[in-house]
Design a protein around this motif. Structure first.
Motif, PDB file in Angstrom:
ATOM      1  N   VAL A  21     -57.639  -1.649 -42.761  1.00  0.00           N
ATOM      2  CA  VAL A  21     -56.293  -1.410 -42.218  1.00  0.00           C
ATOM      3  C   VAL A  21     -55.612  -2.761 -42.118  1.00  0.00           C
ATOM      4  O   VAL A  21     -56.062  -3.643 -41.377  1.00  0.00           O
ATOM      5  N   ALA A  22     -54.557  -2.949 -42.853  1.00  0.00           N
ATOM      6  CA  ALA A  22     -53.888  -4.245 -42.905  1.00  0.00           C
ATOM      7  C   ALA A  22     -53.312  -4.619 -41.541  1.00  0.00           C
ATOM      8  O   ALA A  22     -52.908  -3.755 -40.743  1.00  0.00           O
ATOM      9  N   TYR A  30     -47.866   8.210 -35.140  1.00  0.00           N
ATOM     10  CA  TYR A  30     -49.150   8.801 -35.506  1.00  0.00           C
ATOM     11  C   TYR A  30     -50.193   8.543 -34.416  1.00  0.00           C
ATOM     12  O   TYR A  30     -50.168   7.528 -33.727  1.00  0.00           O
ATOM     13  N   THR A  31     -51.124   9.485 -34.307  1.00  0.00           N
ATOM     14  CA  THR A  31     -52.141   9.407 -33.246  1.00  0.00           C
ATOM     15  C   THR A  31     -53.567   9.453 -33.782  1.00  0.00           C
ATOM     16  O   THR A  31     -54.501   9.152 -33.037  1.00  0.00           O
ATOM     17  N   HIS A  32     -53.764   9.825 -35.064  1.00  0.00           N
ATOM     18  CA  HIS A  32     -55.112  10.018 -35.597  1.00  0.00           C
ATOM     19  C   HIS A  32     -55.221   9.486 -37.034  1.00  0.00           C
ATOM     20  O   HIS A  32     -54.228   9.442 -37.773  1.00  0.00           O
ATOM     21  N   ILE A  52     -56.664   7.334 -32.757  1.00  0.00           N
ATOM     22  CA  ILE A  52     -56.345   5.900 -32.881  1.00  0.00           C
ATOM     23  C   ILE A  52     -56.136   5.288 -31.495  1.00  0.00           C
ATOM     24  O   ILE A  52     -55.338   5.811 -30.697  1.00  0.00           O
ATOM     25  N   PHE A  53     -56.847   4.213 -31.216  1.00  0.00           N
ATOM     26  CA  PHE A  53     -56.643   3.455 -29.970  1.00  0.00           C
ATOM     27  C   PHE A  53     -55.860   2.187 -30.323  1.00  0.00           C
ATOM     28  O   PHE A  53     -56.350   1.303 -31.023  1.00  0.00           O
ATOM     29  N   ASP A  54     -54.626   2.146 -29.877  1.00  0.00           N
ATOM     30  CA  ASP A  54     -53.772   0.980 -30.171  1.00  0.00           C
ATOM     31  C   ASP A  54     -54.061  -0.096 -29.129  1.00  0.00           C
ATOM     32  O   ASP A  54     -53.689   0.034 -27.956  1.00  0.00           O
TER      33      ASP A  54
END
Length: 362
Positions: A21-22, A30-32, A52-54
């Protein structure tokens, strides 16, 4: 089932189990991540999903007050609050910058390890940084094992400048190699970080402390009479904060106002063996700028022991005094002539050792 929005993020060969993931990939709404296997015919219908954990890890509550009082220099302690999500933070990077987003930034010291939330800047010379006068902010970036964050936390920095001006000193101690008077200056425009002043005597780059704790509320310091200055030629006055003494002082060359009379003489006119009487005279100093009066004494030594004043003090411009006839000689052997300023009588007088002009009738 509820509908959802998806967008193709990438494809990888079947023998690869990772996808990079760049950095700075926009998350948007987006969440997943969802991963599908795919045959030569069709993509599977039911994927595997991953929430996804930001990782948002920015410092906050930066506090910094510049306590270095020189222009274009900074010094003091900076503190900040640790990010709420700090687990992935490896180090903090700090920069001078033109604005809150880190424009034209320039590194400010080495990285600071996570777990530390304060750092002391010891006289950081901003002038060493390109376009130093344009820097208005300090920015702090968190950095993970992968990358430094793009958006920093910033604080506006006010360069504290507290420099005195118009230093003056008039010497009113009339002895050679001695000083006495008041060293004065005009206080800085900004006293907010000034706790005290430090005064030095100096010769070139060699200096020695003369007064180490002059309160910031004062704008001068009394130089007591009989202060020896040795080989020194000037005063240096530094402002100081609770953190550090400034680097560049205000300087003032002093002039030793030595003013002693010379060629003291006595025209004795009392012919009695044990009495004195006559005129004591002298030549005035080359400069009378600081001289207000003279005092003449009889004394038993050059240091003025057992001295007795002859008459009243004499205003500058008067260069003789009458010693009344029949003045008992006693143990006196010297005339001493002291010059006196508005501050003090000199310590080391001009002198004459005398012999009574006695005439015995035979």
């Amino acid at each position: 089932p509820a509908s959802f929005t998806r967008v193709l993020f990438g494809t990888v060969p079947s023998d690869i189990e990772t996808l990079a993931v760049a950095v700075d990939t926009a998350l948007k709404t987006y969440t997943h991540f969802i991963v599908y296997t795919m045959s030569s015919l069709v993509e599977q219908t039911t994927p595997r999903g991953h929430v996804i954990f930001d990782a948002d890890a920015s410092v906050s509550d930066i506090i910094f007050v510049d306590k270095d009082l020189d222009p274009v220099d900074m010094g003091g302690m900076m503190t900040w609050s640790t990010p709420h999500q700090y687990e992935r933070v490896e180090v903090y990077h700090m920069y001078f910058a033109f604005d809150v987003v880190g424009g034209s930034r320039s590194p400010l010291g080495p990285p600071v390890a996570t777990g530390i939330n304060k750092i002391v800047f010891n006289e950081v010379p901003m002038r060493d940084h390109p376009r130093a006068l344009l820097y208005s902010h300090i920015t702090i970036y968190t950095k993970s094992i992968l990358v430094e964050q793009t958006t920093p936390t910033a604080i506006f920095v006010n360069d504290s400048v507290s420099v005195i001006s118009n230093v003056s000193f008039d010497d009113y101690d009339l002895d050679a190699t001695d000083l006495g008077g008041t060293l004065e200056w005009v206080e800085p425009d900004d006293l907010s970080q000034v706790t005290h002043y430090v005064v030095y005597m100096a010769l070139g780059s060699n200096r020695s402390v003369f007064a180490s704790g002059v309160p910031a509320s004062l704008h001068g310091h009394i130089v007591e009479p009989d202060t020896k200055f040795g080989d020194n030629t000037h005063f240096l006055v530094y402002t100081a904060s609770s953190f550090v003494e400034q680097t560049t002082p205000a300087a003032h060359d002093f002039l030793d106002a030595a003013a002693s009379v010379s060629q003291v003489s006595f025209d004795g006119q009392d012919l009695d063996l044990d009495d004195l009487g006559g005129i004591v005279s002298w030549l005035p100093p080359s400069s009378l700028t600081r001289v207000e009066s003279y005092c003449v004494y009889l004394a038993t030594s050059l240091h003025g022991e057992s001295r007795s004043r002859v008459g009243s003090p004499l205003l500058a411009g008067t260069n003789q005094v009458l010693l009344p006839a029949n003045t008992p000689r006693g143990d006196f052997v010297y005339f001493l002539v002291y010059a006196k300023s508005a501050l003090v009588e000199q310590t080391t007088p001009a002198h004459l050792d005398f012999y009574d002009e006695a005439s015995l009738v035979r």
